[in-house]
Scaffold this motif. Structure first.
Motif, PDB file in Angstrom:
ATOM      1  N   ASP A   1      43.549  37.089  54.495  1.00  0.00           N
ATOM      2  CA  ASP A   1      44.531  38.174  54.342  1.00  0.00           C
ATOM      3  C   ASP A   1      45.395  37.956  53.103  1.00  0.00           C
ATOM      4  OD1 ASP A   1      43.574  39.363  56.610  1.00  0.00           O
ATOM      5  OD2 ASP A   1      45.228  38.737  57.909  1.00  0.00           O
ATOM      6  N   ARG A   2      45.790  36.727  52.880  1.00  0.00           N
ATOM      7  CA  ARG A   2      46.673  36.447  51.737  1.00  0.00           C
ATOM      8  C   ARG A   2      45.970  36.736  50.419  1.00  0.00           C
ATOM      9  NH1 ARG A   2      50.345  30.942  50.747  1.00  0.00           N
ATOM     10  NH2 ARG A   2      51.303  31.618  48.774  1.00  0.00           N
ATOM     11  N   LEU A   3      44.692  36.354  50.305  1.00  0.00           N
ATOM     12  CA  LEU A   3      43.985  36.613  49.050  1.00  0.00           C
ATOM     13  C   LEU A   3      43.767  38.103  48.846  1.00  0.00           C
ATOM     14  CD1 LEU A   3      42.704  35.684  46.482  1.00  0.00           C
ATOM     15  CD2 LEU A   3      40.597  35.163  47.739  1.00  0.00           C
ATOM     16  N   GLU A   4      43.382  38.815  49.880  1.00  0.00           N
ATOM     17  CA  GLU A   4      43.199  40.258  49.734  1.00  0.00           C
ATOM     18  C   GLU A   4      44.508  40.936  49.333  1.00  0.00           C
ATOM     19  OE1 GLU A   4      41.480  41.714  53.342  1.00  0.00           O
ATOM     20  OE2 GLU A   4      39.470  40.940  52.864  1.00  0.00           O
ATOM     21  N   GLN A   5      45.603  40.552  49.972  1.00  0.00           N
ATOM     22  CA  GLN A   5      46.901  41.139  49.639  1.00  0.00           C
ATOM     23  C   GLN A   5      47.326  40.767  48.220  1.00  0.00           C
ATOM     24  OE1 GLN A   5      49.353  39.638  52.821  1.00  0.00           O
ATOM     25  NE2 GLN A   5      48.238  40.794  54.382  1.00  0.00           N
ATOM     26  N   THR A   6      47.016  39.541  47.813  1.00  0.00           N
ATOM     27  CA  THR A   6      47.358  39.101  46.464  1.00  0.00           C
ATOM     28  C   THR A   6      46.617  39.925  45.419  1.00  0.00           C
ATOM     29  OG1 THR A   6      47.863  36.833  47.152  1.00  0.00           O
ATOM     30  CG2 THR A   6      47.230  37.157  44.854  1.00  0.00           C
ATOM     31  N   ILE A   7      45.330  40.143  45.645  1.00  0.00           N
ATOM     32  CA  ILE A   7      44.529  40.924  44.704  1.00  0.00           C
ATOM     33  C   ILE A   7      45.050  42.355  44.611  1.00  0.00           C
ATOM     34  CG2 ILE A   7      42.239  41.901  44.299  1.00  0.00           C
ATOM     35  CD1 ILE A   7      41.089  39.329  45.571  1.00  0.00           C
ATOM     36  N   VAL A   8      45.326  42.961  45.750  1.00  0.00           N
ATOM     37  CA  VAL A   8      45.807  44.354  45.755  1.00  0.00           C
ATOM     38  C   VAL A   8      47.165  44.466  45.069  1.00  0.00           C
ATOM     39  CG1 VAL A   8      46.571  46.262  47.214  1.00  0.00           C
ATOM     40  CG2 VAL A   8      44.499  44.995  47.808  1.00  0.00           C
ATOM     41  N   LYS A   9      48.096  43.596  45.428  1.00  0.00           N
ATOM     42  CA  LYS A   9      49.452  43.665  44.879  1.00  0.00           C
ATOM     43  C   LYS A   9      49.484  43.371  43.382  1.00  0.00           C
ATOM     44  CE  LYS A   9      51.864  42.494  49.180  1.00  0.00           C
ATOM     45  NZ  LYS A   9      52.718  41.494  49.874  1.00  0.00           N
ATOM     46  N   SER A  10      48.589  42.544  42.918  1.00  0.00           N
ATOM     47  CA  SER A  10      48.594  42.173  41.497  1.00  0.00           C
ATOM     48  C   SER A  10      48.177  43.334  40.605  1.00  0.00           C
ATOM     49  CB  SER A  10      47.642  41.000  41.264  1.00  0.00           C
ATOM     50  OG  SER A  10      46.287  41.414  41.351  1.00  0.00           O
ATOM     51  N   LYS A  11      47.377  44.254  41.156  1.00  0.00           N
ATOM     52  CA  LYS A  11      46.807  45.368  40.388  1.00  0.00           C
ATOM     53  C   LYS A  11      45.947  44.870  39.227  1.00  0.00           C
ATOM     54  CE  LYS A  11      50.510  48.601  41.618  1.00  0.00           C
ATOM     55  NZ  LYS A  11      49.712  49.190  42.718  1.00  0.00           N
ATOM     56  N   ALA A  12      45.430  43.663  39.371  1.00  0.00           N
ATOM     57  CA  ALA A  12      44.543  43.110  38.353  1.00  0.00           C
ATOM     58  C   ALA A  12      43.275  43.957  38.272  1.00  0.00           C
ATOM     59  CB  ALA A  12      44.206  41.660  38.674  1.00  0.00           C
ATOM     60  N   LYS A  13      42.742  44.088  37.074  1.00  0.00           N
ATOM     61  CA  LYS A  13      41.559  44.908  36.852  1.00  0.00           C
ATOM     62  C   LYS A  13      40.284  44.115  37.180  1.00  0.00           C
ATOM     63  CE  LYS A  13      43.763  47.232  32.904  1.00  0.00           C
ATOM     64  NZ  LYS A  13      43.659  47.456  31.437  1.00  0.00           N
ATOM     65  N   GLY A  14      39.306  44.833  37.683  1.00  0.00           N
ATOM     66  CA  GLY A  14      37.950  44.299  37.806  1.00  0.00           C
ATOM     67  C   GLY A  14      37.840  42.942  38.469  1.00  0.00           C
ATOM     68  N   VAL A  15      38.486  42.760  39.622  1.00  0.00           N
ATOM     69  CA  VAL A  15      38.408  41.471  40.307  1.00  0.00           C
ATOM     70  C   VAL A  15      37.072  41.346  41.033  1.00  0.00           C
ATOM     71  CG1 VAL A  15      39.420  39.986  42.075  1.00  0.00           C
ATOM     72  CG2 VAL A  15      40.907  41.341  40.587  1.00  0.00           C
ATOM     73  N   VAL A  16      36.374  40.236  40.781  1.00  0.00           N
ATOM     74  CA  VAL A  16      35.097  39.929  41.416  1.00  0.00           C
ATOM     75  C   VAL A  16      35.130  38.480  41.862  1.00  0.00           C
ATOM     76  CG1 VAL A  16      32.608  39.643  41.049  1.00  0.00           C
ATOM     77  CG2 VAL A  16      33.791  41.612  40.063  1.00  0.00           C
ATOM     78  N   LEU A  17      34.564  38.206  43.039  1.00  0.00           N
ATOM     79  CA  LEU A  17      34.446  36.844  43.545  1.00  0.00           C
ATOM     80  C   LEU A  17      33.026  36.340  43.355  1.00  0.00           C
ATOM     81  CD1 LEU A  17      36.488  37.408  46.774  1.00  0.00           C
ATOM     82  CD2 LEU A  17      36.988  35.559  45.181  1.00  0.00           C
ATOM     83  N   LEU A  18      32.893  35.089  42.891  1.00  0.00           N
ATOM     84  CA  LEU A  18      31.608  34.412  42.804  1.00  0.00           C
ATOM     85  C   LEU A  18      31.635  33.227  43.753  1.00  0.00           C
ATOM     86  CD1 LEU A  18      31.088  34.294  38.918  1.00  0.00           C
ATOM     87  CD2 LEU A  18      30.490  36.137  40.519  1.00  0.00           C
ATOM     88  N   SER A  19      30.592  33.056  44.543  1.00  0.00           N
ATOM     89  CA  SER A  19      30.561  31.973  45.525  1.00  0.00           C
ATOM     90  C   SER A  19      29.176  31.339  45.597  1.00  0.00           C
ATOM     91  CB  SER A  19      30.981  32.496  46.905  1.00  0.00           C
ATOM     92  OG  SER A  19      30.140  33.547  47.340  1.00  0.00           O
ATOM     93  N   GLY A  20      29.102  30.205  46.292  1.00  0.00           N
ATOM     94  CA  GLY A  20      27.837  29.486  46.428  1.00  0.00           C
ATOM     95  C   GLY A  20      27.671  28.919  47.820  1.00  0.00           C
ATOM     96  N   ASP A  21      27.229  27.644  47.908  1.00  0.00           N
ATOM     97  CA  ASP A  21      27.245  26.836  49.134  1.00  0.00           C
ATOM     98  C   ASP A  21      26.135  27.113  50.131  1.00  0.00           C
ATOM     99  OD1 ASP A  21      28.482  25.040  51.179  1.00  0.00           O
ATOM    100  OD2 ASP A  21      28.960  26.913  52.187  1.00  0.00           O
ATOM    101  N   ARG A  22      25.685  28.359  50.304  1.00  0.00           N
ATOM    102  CA  ARG A  22      24.940  28.755  51.493  1.00  0.00           C
ATOM    103  C   ARG A  22      23.420  28.584  51.405  1.00  0.00           C
ATOM    104  NH1 ARG A  22      26.093  31.991  54.986  1.00  0.00           N
ATOM    105  NH2 ARG A  22      24.508  30.721  56.029  1.00  0.00           N
ATOM    106  N   HIS A  23      22.878  28.274  50.238  1.00  0.00           N
ATOM    107  CA  HIS A  23      21.433  28.163  50.047  1.00  0.00           C
ATOM    108  C   HIS A  23      20.733  29.513  50.243  1.00  0.00           C
ATOM    109  CE1 HIS A  23      21.795  23.630  51.295  1.00  0.00           C
ATOM    110  NE2 HIS A  23      22.540  23.963  50.244  1.00  0.00           N
TER     111      HIS A  23
END
Length: 341
Positions: A239-261
């Motif tokens: 919740d905190r990360l989603e709220q942070t992204i929305v409130k920041s109004k930063a452009k073009g936010v994308v998450l990159l992740s790994g770990d799962r094979h």
């Protein structure tokens, strides 16, 4: 209409006949190329480095589990990093491309490990050595491997925000009631990033002027129901990360992740954002979950890829667009997606 158009996602196309040099679509202008991947063993065939080099990335990003050490013996850790540096294809890549990245548990040194790992400070120095970070860099005295890197071009700018989901992460909650390994903590209990890294991240997003903001997390963010490591094990942090992204109004936010094979695209609409949040998981480079038979992910777009692959993002600043590709051996585009921001 503008909002509707910004949500347009091209139909995912499964293409098993792309030519080796076909990972970049020459019919569309590409201003910047980012390649990334995770889960890499030096003792297994490293088949993808020639394809990664052929994609001509402006930056290569390690997504974690860059080696499999699982040790507090720094000489062993160092030897495995040295072995990876000596892989011919990777050696060629680092000489022509900037390299950034984070770690996950196996290169951190402790399987599923977090703040309790007693050798994390020594391991961090070996990680910085692998990343060729100068000894005089402030990163050498920082706790944790989080950092940012800005790429400024005439056409536009990209901010890479690299998170550390290991150094400060508090204990997980084992699931003794089902066949899953881990269950979510009680809401409000524990942290992934630690307060200091949270303040840093919020500041980076709030003050970002970049056209695209790429957040690198070693573990998945949007896929949360599989019972392995995920942000969903700390629902209040989600919740905190989603709220942070929305409130920041930063452009073009994308998450990159790994770990799962496995590799997959996930997408979620957030209230207050004019574009969907995408989590692009790319894993693994040398080994995958070939016995994969399915798992729930309500945010999944398209199919799960469980053969060796890496991720590719091609940016077009004028069109405010990213072409996402999951690329396999021989440059075969296994799946792709387009997003306008």
């Amino acid at each position: 209409m503008k909002k509707t158009l910004s949500y347009l996602i091209a139909v995912l196309i499964l293409s098993c006949s792309a030519p080796k040099h076909g990972v970049v679509d020459s019919a569309h202008e590409v201003d910047f190329t980012l390649a990334f991947g995770s889960c890499n063993k030096t003792e297994l065939p490293n088949l993808l480095w020639d394809d990664i080099v052929d994609s001509k990335p402006n930056v290569w990003i390690w997504g974690g589990d860059n080696i499999y050490a699982d040790t507090d013996d720094m000489s062993l850790l160092r030897a495995m990093y040295d072995a990876q540096q000596a892989v011919p294809g990777y050696s060629k890549l680092v000489n022509v491309t900037e390299v950034l990245g984070t770690w996950d548990d196996h290169d951190y040194g402790l399987n599923d490990g977090g703040l309790e790992y007693t050798s994390k400070d020594k391991s961090q120095q070996e990680f910085w050595n692998f990343m060729r970070v100068p000894m005089q860099s402030p990163l050498r005295t920082q706790k944790g491997v989080f950092r940012t890197k800005d790429f400024n071009m005439d056409q536009g700018s990209i901010k890479i925000i690299i998170l550390d989901t290991r150094y400060f992460r508090t204990p997980l909650t084992p699931d003794h009631e089902t066949k899953k390994r881990i269950k979510p903590n009680e809401y409000g209990i524990g942290t992934i990033l630690g307060e200091g890294q949270w303040v840093w991240l919020e500041n980076e997003l709030l003050h970002s002027k970049a056209d695209f903001n790429i957040i690198v997390s070693s573990i998945q963010f949007l896929s949360r129901e599989h019972g392995f490591e995920t942000w969903g094990n700390f629902p209040h942090e989600v919740d905190r990360l989603e709220q942070t992204i929305v409130k920041s109004k930063a452009k073009g936010v994308v998450l990159l992740s790994g770990d799962r094979h496995i590799s997959e695209f996930s997408r979620k609409s957030l209230d207050g954002m004019e574009y969907p949040l995408i989590d692009f998981t790319s894993s693994g480079l040398t080994h995958t979950y070939r016995g994969f038979t399915g798992e729930p992910n309500p945010y999944r777009v398209g199919k799960v890829i469980f053969t060796e692959s890496f991720g590719l993002l091609n940016f077009n600043f004028k069109a405010k667009k990213i072409d996402f590709q999951i690329v396999g051996d021989g440059g075969v585009v296994l799946e792709k997606m387009e997003q306008v921001f």
